[in-house]
Design a protein around this motif. Structure first.
Motif, PDB file in Angstrom:
ATOM      1  N   SER A   1      50.751  17.187  52.067  1.00 42.39           N
ATOM      2  CA  SER A   1      49.912  16.475  53.023  1.00 42.39           C
ATOM      3  C   SER A   1      48.525  16.223  52.439  1.00 42.39           C
ATOM      4  CB  SER A   1      49.788  17.291  54.321  1.00 42.39           C
ATOM      5  OG  SER A   1      48.958  16.627  55.237  1.00 42.39           O
ATOM      6  N   PHE A   2      48.042  15.027  52.657  1.00 43.14           N
ATOM      7  CA  PHE A   2      46.700  14.670  52.203  1.00 43.14           C
ATOM      8  C   PHE A   2      45.743  14.842  53.365  1.00 43.14           C
ATOM      9  CE2 PHE A   2      43.401  11.346  51.657  1.00 43.14           C
ATOM     10  CZ  PHE A   2      42.818  11.839  50.518  1.00 43.14           C
ATOM     11  N   GLY A   3      44.920  15.892  53.300  1.00 45.07           N
ATOM     12  CA  GLY A   3      44.010  16.176  54.396  1.00 45.07           C
ATOM     13  C   GLY A   3      42.573  15.786  54.113  1.00 45.07           C
ATOM     14  N   GLY A   4      42.340  15.155  52.968  1.00 42.69           N
ATOM     15  CA  GLY A   4      40.976  14.799  52.613  1.00 42.69           C
ATOM     16  C   GLY A   4      40.634  13.382  53.039  1.00 42.69           C
ATOM     17  N   ARG A   5      39.572  12.869  52.441  1.00 44.03           N
ATOM     18  CA  ARG A   5      39.192  11.489  52.716  1.00 44.03           C
ATOM     19  C   ARG A   5      38.634  10.878  51.446  1.00 44.03           C
ATOM     20  NH1 ARG A   5      33.742  10.444  53.849  1.00 44.03           N
ATOM     21  NH2 ARG A   5      32.368  12.262  53.876  1.00 44.03           N
ATOM     22  N   LEU A   6      38.809   9.591  51.318  1.00 42.54           N
ATOM     23  CA  LEU A   6      38.391   8.882  50.121  1.00 42.54           C
ATOM     24  C   LEU A   6      36.894   8.598  50.181  1.00 42.54           C
ATOM     25  CD1 LEU A   6      39.481   7.568  47.502  1.00 42.54           C
ATOM     26  CD2 LEU A   6      39.693   5.448  48.792  1.00 42.54           C
ATOM     27  N   ARG A   7      36.177   8.966  49.131  1.00 45.75           N
ATOM     28  CA  ARG A   7      34.737   8.702  49.011  1.00 45.75           C
ATOM     29  C   ARG A   7      34.537   7.732  47.855  1.00 45.75           C
ATOM     30  NH1 ARG A   7      35.645  14.068  49.683  1.00 45.75           N
ATOM     31  NH2 ARG A   7      34.821  15.053  51.584  1.00 45.75           N
ATOM     32  N   LEU A   8      34.180   6.508  48.180  1.00 47.07           N
ATOM     33  CA  LEU A   8      34.139   5.443  47.184  1.00 47.07           C
ATOM     34  C   LEU A   8      33.141   5.755  46.072  1.00 47.07           C
ATOM     35  CD1 LEU A   8      35.133   2.721  46.259  1.00 47.07           C
ATOM     36  CD2 LEU A   8      33.407   1.645  47.719  1.00 47.07           C
ATOM     37  N   ARG A   9      31.948   6.220  46.444  1.00 50.70           N
ATOM     38  CA  ARG A   9      30.931   6.490  45.423  1.00 50.70           C
ATOM     39  C   ARG A   9      31.390   7.592  44.469  1.00 50.70           C
ATOM     40  NH1 ARG A   9      24.588   8.168  46.613  1.00 50.70           N
ATOM     41  NH2 ARG A   9      23.964   8.381  44.420  1.00 50.70           N
ATOM     42  N   ALA A  10      31.945   8.680  45.017  1.00 54.48           N
ATOM     43  CA  ALA A  10      32.427   9.773  44.172  1.00 54.48           C
ATOM     44  C   ALA A  10      33.610   9.321  43.325  1.00 54.48           C
ATOM     45  CB  ALA A  10      32.812  10.975  45.034  1.00 54.48           C
ATOM     46  N   LEU A  11      34.440   8.411  43.857  1.00 51.87           N
ATOM     47  CA  LEU A  11      35.573   7.899  43.091  1.00 51.87           C
ATOM     48  C   LEU A  11      35.090   7.077  41.900  1.00 51.87           C
ATOM     49  CD1 LEU A  11      38.662   7.725  42.980  1.00 51.87           C
ATOM     50  CD2 LEU A  11      38.506   5.653  44.376  1.00 51.87           C
ATOM     51  N   VAL A  12      34.044   6.286  42.099  1.00 48.13           N
ATOM     52  CA  VAL A  12      33.474   5.507  40.991  1.00 48.13           C
ATOM     53  C   VAL A  12      32.889   6.440  39.937  1.00 48.13           C
ATOM     54  CG1 VAL A  12      31.676   3.858  40.363  1.00 48.13           C
ATOM     55  CG2 VAL A  12      33.058   3.471  42.415  1.00 48.13           C
ATOM     56  N   VAL A  13      32.183   7.482  40.387  1.00 48.29           N
ATOM     57  CA  VAL A  13      31.628   8.463  39.443  1.00 48.29           C
ATOM     58  C   VAL A  13      32.734   9.119  38.639  1.00 48.29           C
ATOM     59  CG1 VAL A  13      30.396  10.662  39.269  1.00 48.29           C
ATOM     60  CG2 VAL A  13      29.563   8.886  40.829  1.00 48.29           C
ATOM     61  N   PHE A  14      33.825   9.494  39.320  1.00 47.23           N
ATOM     62  CA  PHE A  14      34.957  10.107  38.619  1.00 47.23           C
ATOM     63  C   PHE A  14      35.523   9.150  37.577  1.00 47.23           C
ATOM     64  CE2 PHE A  14      39.592  10.210  38.350  1.00 47.23           C
ATOM     65  CZ  PHE A  14      39.777  11.443  37.753  1.00 47.23           C
ATOM     66  N   ALA A  15      35.719   7.885  37.951  1.00 48.10           N
ATOM     67  CA  ALA A  15      36.320   6.913  37.031  1.00 48.10           C
ATOM     68  C   ALA A  15      35.433   6.699  35.805  1.00 48.10           C
ATOM     69  CB  ALA A  15      36.556   5.593  37.758  1.00 48.10           C
ATOM     70  N   VAL A  16      34.127   6.588  36.024  1.00 46.13           N
ATOM     71  CA  VAL A  16      33.205   6.349  34.903  1.00 46.13           C
ATOM     72  C   VAL A  16      33.162   7.566  33.984  1.00 46.13           C
ATOM     73  CG1 VAL A  16      30.795   5.956  34.295  1.00 46.13           C
ATOM     74  CG2 VAL A  16      31.826   4.673  36.177  1.00 46.13           C
ATOM     75  N   ARG A  17      32.997   8.749  34.562  1.00 42.78           N
ATOM     76  CA  ARG A  17      32.948   9.969  33.744  1.00 42.78           C
ATOM     77  C   ARG A  17      34.259  10.188  33.001  1.00 42.78           C
ATOM     78  NH1 ARG A  17      29.183  13.905  35.061  1.00 42.78           N
ATOM     79  NH2 ARG A  17      30.112  15.006  33.286  1.00 42.78           N
ATOM     80  N   PHE A  18      35.376   9.895  33.665  1.00 44.32           N
ATOM     81  CA  PHE A  18      36.670  10.080  33.021  1.00 44.32           C
ATOM     82  C   PHE A  18      36.839   9.110  31.849  1.00 44.32           C
ATOM     83  CE2 PHE A  18      41.354   9.534  32.848  1.00 44.32           C
ATOM     84  CZ  PHE A  18      41.687  10.852  32.565  1.00 44.32           C
ATOM     85  N   ALA A  19      36.383   7.873  32.028  1.00 47.90           N
ATOM     86  CA  ALA A  19      36.457   6.896  30.941  1.00 47.90           C
ATOM     87  C   ALA A  19      35.606   7.336  29.752  1.00 47.90           C
ATOM     88  CB  ALA A  19      36.011   5.523  31.438  1.00 47.90           C
ATOM     89  N   VAL A  20      34.427   7.870  30.029  1.00 46.43           N
ATOM     90  CA  VAL A  20      33.559   8.362  28.953  1.00 46.43           C
ATOM     91  C   VAL A  20      34.228   9.517  28.216  1.00 46.43           C
ATOM     92  CG1 VAL A  20      31.362   9.506  28.463  1.00 46.43           C
ATOM     93  CG2 VAL A  20      31.433   7.584  30.065  1.00 46.43           C
TER      94      VAL A  20
END
Length: 203
Positions: free
Chosen positions: A71-90
């Motif tokens: 079960s997915f009990g969280g919520r999507l945070r767009l700003r944190a998702l962008v930070v994750f994507a950028v840091r992961f790419a780096v």
């Protein structure tokens, strides 16, 4: 209704809140989305062909190899998702350059090590997302996942000092923290941000 042991049998047999037909469909859609992302990352290119292929492969996996109910009990945070994507790419670029340097450096023999990292959250979803993200970074490989304790066992390339092992643990925990900030619940977010959480275990 209360059973002989004093427990509420109706509550025990009832499905978790939000786990009706809509909840199952939502979880399947989220799982399909992650499978499509993983498929494109494995191909190394985001295009329409890989997107369509990921939908077909992900749909087949969910139909013929149904995953345990998570079960997915969280919520999507767009700003944190962008930070994750950028840091992961780096991190991907940095790790790729590091592995490439090792491959072409004459006479250099990298020294690997196996470490155990205990995550702050041992939920199935957090273990799966963190393990998948870690394994996509060149130079690290998931060897085993201890579901009960929430521990990832990693093979890390090019470790010569104890500080290198500690740095690998810190990178894994930081990756987990960014994932939880992007898609976790408020309670999970407090757990990964608290200073009293247990750190990674030593080998």
């Amino acid at each position: 209704m209360t059973g002989p042991s004093g427990t509420d049998r109706s509550a025990a047999g009832a499905p978790p809140a939000g786990r009706g037909r809509f909840g199952r469909r939502r979880d399947q859609a989220i799982a399909l989305g992650w499978l499509v992302v993983v498929w494109n990352l494995l191909w190394g290119d985001f295009n329409w062909a890989n997107l369509f292929g990921g939908l077909l492969v992900g749909g087949a996996v969910l139909v013929f190899f149904p995953l345990p109910a998570v079960s997915f009990g969280g919520r999507l945070r767009l700003r944190a998702l962008v930070v994750f994507a950028v840091r992961f790419a780096v991190e991907l670029v940095s790790a790729s350059l590091h592995v490439a340097r090792i491959a072409v450096q004459p006479g250099y023999r990298p020294r690997g090590a196996i470490i155990g990292v205990r995550l702050r959250l041992n939920t199935d979803l957090n273990l799966a997302l963190t393990a998948e993200a870690v394994s996509l970074v060149p130079g690290t490989l998931i060897l085993e996942v201890d579901r009960n304790s929430g521990t990832l066992y990693l093979h890390v390339l090019d470790t010569h000092r104890p500080a290198d092992l500690e740095a690998a643990r810190e990178r894994t925990l930081a990756l987990e923290r960014r994932i939880v900030r992007a898609v976790g619940s408020e309670a999970e977010l407090r757990r990964v941000d608290t200073g009293h959480s247990e750190r990674g275990t030593r080998p």
